[in-house]
Write a protein that holds these residues in place. Structure first.
Motif, PDB file in Angstrom:
ATOM      1  N   ALA A  87      -6.529   0.774  -7.337  1.00 58.98           N
ATOM      2  CA  ALA A  87      -5.595   1.036  -6.234  1.00 58.98           C
ATOM      3  C   ALA A  87      -4.299   0.251  -6.409  1.00 58.98           C
ATOM      4  O   ALA A  87      -3.215   0.759  -6.116  1.00 58.98           O
ATOM      5  N   TRP A  88      -4.377  -0.984  -6.914  1.00 63.46           N
ATOM      6  CA  TRP A  88      -3.157  -1.785  -7.059  1.00 63.46           C
ATOM      7  C   TRP A  88      -2.188  -1.126  -8.031  1.00 63.46           C
ATOM      8  O   TRP A  88      -0.982  -1.193  -7.849  1.00 63.46           O
TER       9      TRP A  88
ATOM     10  N   ARG B  93      -1.287  -5.634   0.013  1.00 62.72           N
ATOM     11  CA  ARG B  93      -2.617  -5.562  -0.602  1.00 62.72           C
ATOM     12  C   ARG B  93      -2.655  -6.560  -1.749  1.00 62.72           C
ATOM     13  O   ARG B  93      -1.843  -6.477  -2.668  1.00 62.72           O
TER      14      ARG B  93
ATOM     15  N   GLY C 200       0.823  -1.207   0.000  1.00 65.49           N
ATOM     16  CA  GLY C 200       0.000   0.000   0.000  1.00 65.49           C
ATOM     17  C   GLY C 200       0.856   1.255   0.000  1.00 65.49           C
ATOM     18  O   GLY C 200       1.783   1.366   0.793  1.00 65.49           O
TER      19      GLY C 200
ATOM     20  N   ASN D 223      -0.571   1.739  -6.259  1.00 69.04           N
ATOM     21  CA  ASN D 223       0.448   1.194  -5.356  1.00 69.04           C
ATOM     22  C   ASN D 223       1.731   0.848  -6.109  1.00 69.04           C
ATOM     23  O   ASN D 223       2.831   1.146  -5.642  1.00 69.04           O
TER      24      ASN D 223
ATOM     25  N   SER E 229      -0.393   3.028   3.400  1.00 66.99           N
ATOM     26  CA  SER E 229      -0.394   2.209   4.613  1.00 66.99           C
ATOM     27  C   SER E 229       0.892   1.417   4.799  1.00 66.99           C
ATOM     28  O   SER E 229       1.252   1.083   5.922  1.00 66.99           O
TER      29      SER E 229
END
Length: 148
Positions: A82-83, A55, A48, A86, A51
């Protein structure tokens, strides 16, 4: 020309979440290599970007000279998944493949002639549907992601 049918976003997201649960429950029996006419299924684990936590996401992929290639689509939603965000922040990741194989990879965006060649190669595999029509609905270019 009619717009291609896309299931509602909640359905697409639910299907992929269900697939992740099935993989976990069946010891990854749903992972598969690509074969002519059908994309493979892999699990990609990124870190992440905010974070720092692992993930995981399940993705279709094809192979190109030992590299894994996938599309940074988000159920064909305009936003990047999101991936992919990231990987742009931290390109190092891990993939889990059929048969229990796991390996580290580094992500890169295909550009220019390579992107066009790989995009064209995606047409030969089911699992993506009419990628040209779907990608046109996004309103911007869909990244072709190479994992090597």
């Amino acid at each position: 020309m009619a717009r291609p049918f896309l299931p509602p976003r909640w359905f697409v997201r639910g299907a992929w979440k269900t697939h992740k649960l099935v993989l976990r429950a069946t010891n990854d029996r749903g992972l598969r290599p690509p074969v002519p006419g059908r994309c493979g299924i892999m699990r990609l684990t990124t870190t992440g970007r905010r974070s720092g936590e692992p993930r995981a996401v399940v993705l279709c992929y094809i192979e190109d000279d030992g590299r894994l290639v996938t599309l940074a689509m988000n159920g064909w939603d305009p936003a990047d998944p999101a991936w992919w965000k990231n990987l742009q922040a931290r390109p190092a990741a891990t993939v889990d493949l059929a048969g229990g194989a796991s390996r580290p990879v580094t992500a890169a965006r295909a550009t220019g002639a390579e992107r066009e060649r790989l995009w064209a190669a995606m047409h030969d595999y089911s699992g993506y549907g009419d990628i040209d029509a779907f990608a046109g609905r996004r309103g911007r270019e869909t990244a072709v992601v190479v994992l090597s």
